[in-house]
Design a protein around this motif. Structure first.
Motif, PDB file in Angstrom:
ATOM      1  N   TYR A 197      -5.830  17.065  11.496  1.00 35.31           N
ATOM      2  CA  TYR A 197      -4.783  16.315  10.623  1.00 35.31           C
ATOM      3  C   TYR A 197      -3.337  16.917  10.432  1.00 35.31           C
ATOM      4  CZ  TYR A 197      -4.735  12.286   7.301  1.00 35.31           C
ATOM      5  OH  TYR A 197      -4.309  11.408   6.626  1.00 35.31           O
ATOM      6  N   ALA A 241       7.620  -0.964   7.444  1.00 33.66           N
ATOM      7  CA  ALA A 241       7.363  -0.007   8.192  1.00 33.66           C
ATOM      8  C   ALA A 241       7.281   1.311   7.918  1.00 33.66           C
ATOM      9  CB  ALA A 241       8.213  -0.055   9.342  1.00 33.66           C
ATOM     10  N   ARG A 242       6.665   2.226   8.655  1.00 30.21           N
ATOM     11  CA  ARG A 242       6.381   3.469   8.100  1.00 30.21           C
ATOM     12  C   ARG A 242       6.410   4.539   9.480  1.00 30.21           C
ATOM     13  NH1 ARG A 242       2.820   4.182   3.491  1.00 30.21           N
ATOM     14  NH2 ARG A 242       2.213   6.349   4.487  1.00 30.21           N
ATOM     15  N   GLU A 243       7.045   5.700   9.366  1.00 32.58           N
ATOM     16  CA  GLU A 243       7.107   6.562  10.142  1.00 32.58           C
ATOM     17  C   GLU A 243       5.809   7.522  10.577  1.00 32.58           C
ATOM     18  OE1 GLU A 243      10.585   9.027  10.283  1.00 32.58           O
ATOM     19  OE2 GLU A 243      11.868   7.217   9.793  1.00 32.58           O
ATOM     20  N   VAL A 244       5.255   7.996   9.351  1.00 36.81           N
ATOM     21  CA  VAL A 244       4.229   9.033   9.417  1.00 36.81           C
ATOM     22  C   VAL A 244       3.119   8.453   8.685  1.00 36.81           C
ATOM     23  CG1 VAL A 244       3.896  11.618   9.098  1.00 36.81           C
ATOM     24  CG2 VAL A 244       6.092  10.671   9.255  1.00 36.81           C
ATOM     25  N   ARG A 245       1.970   8.859   9.254  1.00 36.77           N
ATOM     26  CA  ARG A 245       0.645   8.370   8.502  1.00 36.77           C
ATOM     27  C   ARG A 245       0.601   8.987   7.135  1.00 36.77           C
ATOM     28  NH1 ARG A 245      -4.191  12.129  11.270  1.00 36.77           N
ATOM     29  NH2 ARG A 245      -5.497  10.703  10.032  1.00 36.77           N
ATOM     30  N   SER A 246      -0.252   8.395   6.478  1.00 35.90           N
ATOM     31  CA  SER A 246      -0.454   8.780   5.095  1.00 35.90           C
ATOM     32  C   SER A 246      -0.975   9.990   4.929  1.00 35.90           C
ATOM     33  CB  SER A 246      -1.301   8.066   4.336  1.00 35.90           C
ATOM     34  OG  SER A 246      -0.523   6.597   4.181  1.00 35.90           O
ATOM     35  N   VAL A 247      -0.989  10.878   3.716  1.00 37.64           N
ATOM     36  CA  VAL A 247      -1.572  12.230   3.778  1.00 37.64           C
ATOM     37  C   VAL A 247      -2.350  12.312   2.357  1.00 37.64           C
ATOM     38  CG1 VAL A 247       0.299  13.520   4.788  1.00 37.64           C
ATOM     39  CG2 VAL A 247       0.328  13.031   2.332  1.00 37.64           C
ATOM     40  N   LEU A 305      -4.881  -0.665   4.533  1.00 39.17           N
ATOM     41  CA  LEU A 305      -5.222  -0.212   6.206  1.00 39.17           C
ATOM     42  C   LEU A 305      -4.597   1.437   6.543  1.00 39.17           C
ATOM     43  CD1 LEU A 305      -4.623  -3.657   7.843  1.00 39.17           C
ATOM     44  CD2 LEU A 305      -6.736  -2.674   7.542  1.00 39.17           C
ATOM     45  N   SER A 306      -5.568   1.939   6.925  1.00 38.71           N
ATOM     46  CA  SER A 306      -5.037   3.354   7.318  1.00 38.71           C
ATOM     47  C   SER A 306      -4.736   3.107   8.817  1.00 38.71           C
ATOM     48  CB  SER A 306      -6.322   4.249   7.068  1.00 38.71           C
ATOM     49  OG  SER A 306      -5.954   5.661   7.819  1.00 38.71           O
ATOM     50  N   ARG A 307      -3.266   3.666   8.997  1.00 36.73           N
ATOM     51  CA  ARG A 307      -2.628   3.952  10.286  1.00 36.73           C
ATOM     52  C   ARG A 307      -2.437   5.189  10.690  1.00 36.73           C
ATOM     53  NH1 ARG A 307      -0.596  -1.312   8.416  1.00 36.73           N
ATOM     54  NH2 ARG A 307      -0.805  -3.016   9.587  1.00 36.73           N
ATOM     55  N   MET A 308      -2.322   5.565  11.914  1.00 32.52           N
ATOM     56  CA  MET A 308      -1.931   6.703  12.444  1.00 32.52           C
ATOM     57  C   MET A 308      -0.737   6.953  12.893  1.00 32.52           C
ATOM     58  SD  MET A 308      -4.913   8.577  12.556  1.00 32.52           S
ATOM     59  CE  MET A 308      -5.034   9.611  14.186  1.00 32.52           C
ATOM     60  N   PRO A 344      -7.581  10.053   4.877  1.00 29.27           N
ATOM     61  CA  PRO A 344      -6.397  10.563   4.096  1.00 29.27           C
ATOM     62  C   PRO A 344      -6.638  10.686   2.739  1.00 29.27           C
ATOM     63  CG  PRO A 344      -5.939   8.511   5.086  1.00 29.27           C
ATOM     64  CD  PRO A 344      -7.528   8.664   5.179  1.00 29.27           C
ATOM     65  N   ILE A 359       0.427  15.766  11.630  1.00 32.22           N
ATOM     66  CA  ILE A 359       1.502  15.506  10.600  1.00 32.22           C
ATOM     67  C   ILE A 359       2.706  16.489  11.021  1.00 32.22           C
ATOM     68  CG2 ILE A 359       2.489  16.081   8.429  1.00 32.22           C
ATOM     69  CD1 ILE A 359       0.499  13.810   8.418  1.00 32.22           C
ATOM     70  N   GLN A 388       0.692  -1.243   0.090  1.00 32.30           N
ATOM     71  CA  GLN A 388       0.018  -0.047  -0.153  1.00 32.30           C
ATOM     72  C   GLN A 388       0.737   1.277   0.149  1.00 32.30           C
ATOM     73  OE1 GLN A 388      -2.034  -1.342   3.841  1.00 32.30           O
ATOM     74  NE2 GLN A 388      -1.551   0.776   4.616  1.00 32.30           N
ATOM     75  N   ARG A 422      -8.588   1.120  15.043  1.00 36.88           N
ATOM     76  CA  ARG A 422      -8.615   1.533  13.903  1.00 36.88           C
ATOM     77  C   ARG A 422      -8.696   0.562  12.813  1.00 36.88           C
ATOM     78  NH1 ARG A 422      -8.137   7.221  11.692  1.00 36.88           N
ATOM     79  NH2 ARG A 422      -7.379   7.184   9.665  1.00 36.88           N
ATOM     80  N   ASN A 457       3.294   5.544  14.069  1.00 38.13           N
ATOM     81  CA  ASN A 457       4.743   5.013  13.570  1.00 38.13           C
ATOM     82  C   ASN A 457       4.766   3.562  13.730  1.00 38.13           C
ATOM     83  OD1 ASN A 457       7.581   4.390  13.366  1.00 38.13           O
ATOM     84  ND2 ASN A 457       8.348   6.508  13.864  1.00 38.13           N
ATOM     85  N   THR A 458       5.208   2.868  12.480  1.00 40.76           N
ATOM     86  CA  THR A 458       5.242   1.148  12.703  1.00 40.76           C
ATOM     87  C   THR A 458       6.667   0.973  12.670  1.00 40.76           C
ATOM     88  OG1 THR A 458       4.996   1.028  10.313  1.00 40.76           O
ATOM     89  CG2 THR A 458       2.890   0.999  11.854  1.00 40.76           C
ATOM     90  N   GLU A 494       5.123  15.386  13.718  1.00 38.46           N
ATOM     91  CA  GLU A 494       6.369  14.618  13.208  1.00 38.46           C
ATOM     92  C   GLU A 494       7.290  15.493  12.586  1.00 38.46           C
ATOM     93  OE1 GLU A 494       6.480  11.300  13.329  1.00 38.46           O
ATOM     94  OE2 GLU A 494       4.524  10.752  13.998  1.00 38.46           O
ATOM     95  N   ILE A 534       4.924  11.110   3.170  1.00 39.94           N
ATOM     96  CA  ILE A 534       5.735  12.100   3.114  1.00 39.94           C
ATOM     97  C   ILE A 534       7.191  11.978   4.235  1.00 39.94           C
ATOM     98  CG2 ILE A 534       4.140  14.166   2.779  1.00 39.94           C
ATOM     99  CD1 ILE A 534       3.690  14.479   5.697  1.00 39.94           C
ATOM    100  N   GLU A 557      -6.288   3.848   0.980  1.00 42.24           N
ATOM    101  CA  GLU A 557      -6.539   4.216   2.112  1.00 42.24           C
ATOM    102  C   GLU A 557      -7.974   4.952   2.331  1.00 42.24           C
ATOM    103  OE1 GLU A 557      -3.845   5.929   5.031  1.00 42.24           O
ATOM    104  OE2 GLU A 557      -2.230   4.572   3.977  1.00 42.24           O
TER     105      GLU A 557
END
Lengths: 270, 387
Positions: free
Chosen positions: B215, A264-270, B378-381, B280, B219, A47, B61, B383-384, B222, A53, B285
């Motif tokens: 929103y 893995a990702r650091e920031v949510r999608s925009v 899957l929309s995540r909020m 988003p 962002i 995905q 979520r 840091n993974t 971060e 960003i 997503e």
């Protein structure tokens, strides 16, 4: 023990001869899977590639580059959409500096879905013809161990592998095998030996054969047909299985075709 | 063309515009098995995802998204593939609470292996597909339509052609008693005050403004300026100059109706009217969140062209310009570029789109459906990297 390998040039010598159809964005995963099906190549759904960003752009670009530069890969065809954040041509340029057996195409410039599938199949065939893969002897095996679960056999196993000249990288940073697989892929391992968490099923990674070792947990005992090895397997049996898989025996998850990537990702999608 | 809407009535009174049998893995490791069952069956659909049971800040979520997707009224039945953990079973329970009537559970721990799941799942899917064929569409009220509005790969014509045409169609549907939902919080940044002014109460208007601000804060937290990443490079190549220009154009999708409320991501859309949902801008997503909210049809406007679709929700692609619509015809269902070409008016194309929505609702397949574009994200909020 002689180990069969495939000479993949600058990528190294691999234990599988996989062509990678790499969707550089979620929007081209379907087109990629159609090309891969026709070519009997490897692809995967994900995905990423757009609407992201910060550090994630570089992080995912590097991740895809590591996949494409993996020693089990014979050649890479990148399939982009066109308007996404992660630009396929930039990824291709990055890969081409190391491996000439790379090509890319873009749906928005290839006449749509069918046009991209057609030109993708042609491009994938051309890569195979232009860059044939000689079969060679694998001089040194690099094994990855996913230690999501503690196992009493590991200490003896690592010592025995060192004795026979196998390089070992262990990933135990996560309880999640998928994230450990990603770390091991970036380390360039040929084969993964996975000890999944006792509450997790057997799982795999695209491109890299994954041998699953069960624990004695109720879940793993119930799912024993999905595992290649068991808690009772000896060091000798594990090593024998590793060599068999290196020499072409398919693992249980390879047979099913299972293999998802978890990046893995650091920031949510925009 | 008949002006009558027809749909499948579900046991809880909701309406489906499709009659899918969905194979839904509750763990990423079963994605391949789910796809295999769908591919081997006589028409079931499946999705893949990367959740493997982890319980982190995104857990609620993710549960909400997967259960809502399972319970979408476009599904005749859902087959869950599960290890049987309490967290996975919670997804099934929530899906039932939302309204999922017909479902089956393939418990891997009981059945013993993925290959057994594949065999039993295939029989199950084919038998449910046979059953699904026996159910008939019946006349449905306009409230049966729950429309999602989406745009992706916007260009300089988006705000002049396809988006306002969708606005015309949306206004007409809202007037008839349908639900219509605008999403993409990141893409109304800069235009939120205009939408807020159309809310039925000042409280709802304030919530629209706060949802956008929230929103942006998440962002900024971060250390990243979202305004630096928008408009995207694809948008700029398409002729958009600023975020405000993009947002003003994106907001045109919502027409001129009043906003009746604001939804969180994947909240169930139940009542008629125009709404805003916090999603988003990321196309899949958003699309997945819409499907999880019970939205049963989507119109997706695009300037650059995209094949994206959903396994269960028909997604109508509307091109903003004729050049793209002609260059990649197998992605596009309707060309709104005719407005810019001076061939058609906004009212004409809005009317055409309204007719097409009705046809697709009544069963006509979209290009994305024909191409089997079944993307799922899957929309995540959170840091993974650190999980």
């Amino acid at each position: 023990m002689t180990m069969k390998g495939f000479d993949h040039g600058n990528r190294g010598i691999g234990v599988r001869n996989h062509q990678l159809i790499l969707p550089s964005v979620v929007c081209s995963t379907r087109v990629s899977s159609r090309i891969a099906k026709e070519m009997d190549a490897i692809t995967f759904a994900h995905q990423h590639g757009c609407g992201f960003i910060g550090n994630d752009v570089g992080r995912i670009t590097d991740y895809f580059a590591a996949l494409a530069n993996h020693p089990n890969v014979s050649s890479t065809l990148i399939v982009g959409l066109g308007c996404e954040t992660l630009q396929g041509n930039e990824l291709a340029d990055k890969l081409l500096s190391k491996n000439k057996s790379t090509n890319y195409l873009v749906t928005q410039e290839s006449g749509g879905v069918q046009g991209t599938v057609d030109s993708g199949v042609a491009a994938a065939k051309e890569l195979r013809t232009k860059y044939p893969t000689p079969q060679v002897v694998l001089p040194r095996l690099h094994l990855g161990i996913d230690l999501s679960n503690e196992s009493p056999v590991v200490t003896d196993l690592v010592a025995a592998l060192a004795d026979v000249g196998v390089d070992v990288t262990i990933s135990s940073s996560h309880k999640n095998s998928g994230l450990n697989f990603s770390d091991l892929m970036e380390a360039g391992v040929h084969v993964i030996l996975s000890f999944p968490d006792s509450n997790q099923p057997a799982s795999g990674f695209p491109l890299i054969p994954t041998i699953n070792v069960a624990s004695n947990s109720p879940l793993h005992l119930a799912l024993k047909d999905d595992f290649d090895l068991f808690a009772s397997s000896s060091v000798a049996e594990i090593i024998e299985k590793i060599y068999a898989v290196v020499n072409g025996e398919q693992t249980k998850v390879e047979v099913i075709g299972a293999g998802e990537i978890i990046a893995a990702r650091e920031v949510r999608s925009v | 063309m008949s002006n009558q809407l027809t749909a499948f009535e579900r046991s809880d009174g909701r309406w489906g515009l499709r009659n899918h049998v969905l194979i839904l893995p509750l763990h990423s490791a079963f994605s391949a098995t789910a796809r295999k069952i769908a591919d081997d069956s006589s028409g079931a659909v499946a999705v893949s995802h990367d959740w493997s049971g982890e319980v982190d800040g995104d857990f609620d979520r993710i549960v909400k998204t997967i259960s809502g997707f399972a319970a979408n009224p476009n599904n005749f039945a859902t087959i869950f593939i599960t290890i049987g953990t309490p967290n996975e079973l919670a997804i099934i329970e929530l899906a039932k609470k939302i309204g999922l009537g017909k479902f089956e559970v393939l418990n891997v721990a009981e059945l013993g292996s993925m290959s057994k799941i594949a065999d039993i799942g295939l029989q199950m899917a084919n038998s449910l597909l046979k059953e699904a064929k026996l159910s008939q569409r019946i006349s449905a009220p306009w409230s049966a339509i729950k429309l999602g509005q989406e745009c992706g790969g916007s260009d300089a014509l988006s705000g002049i052609t396809a988006n306002p045409a969708l606005g015309v169609a949306s206004d007409r549907l809202v007037g008839l008693g349908s639900s219509s939902v605008l999403g993409e919080t990141t893409e109304i940044l800069g235009a939120e005050h205009l939408l807020a002014a159309r809310a039925i109460t000042p409280e709802i208007g304030a919530r629209i403004v706060e949802t956008v601000a929230r929103y942006e804060r998440s962002i900024n937290y971060e250390g990243i300026d979202m305004r630096g990443a928008q408009p995207s490079r694809g948008n700029i190549e398409g002729g958009l100059t600023t975020l405000e220009e993009k947002s003003l154009g994106a907001a045109k999708k919502a027409g001129s109706a009043q906003f009746s409320g604001v939804f969180e991501y994947a909240d169930q859309v139940i009542n008629p009217g125009l709404y805003f949902m916090d999603t988003p801008g990321h196309d899949t997503e958003q699309l997945t969140g819409f499907a999880a909210a019970g939205i049963n049809i989507v119109v997706f406007t695009t300037g650059r062209g995209t094949p994206t679709g959903s396994a269960i929700v028909p997604t109508i692609k509307v091109a903003t310009n004729t050049t793209m619509a002609s260059a990649i015809p197998d992605l596009i269902d309707l060309n709104a570029g005719t407005i810019a070409d001076g061939i058609a008016t906004l009212t004409d194309v809005g009317g055409e789109l309204f007719d097409l929505i009705l046809e697709v609702a009544n069963g006509k397949l979209t290009k994305a459906e024909k191409g089997l574009h079944h993307e799922f994200s899957l929309s995540r909020m959170y840091n993974t990297v650190i999980r």
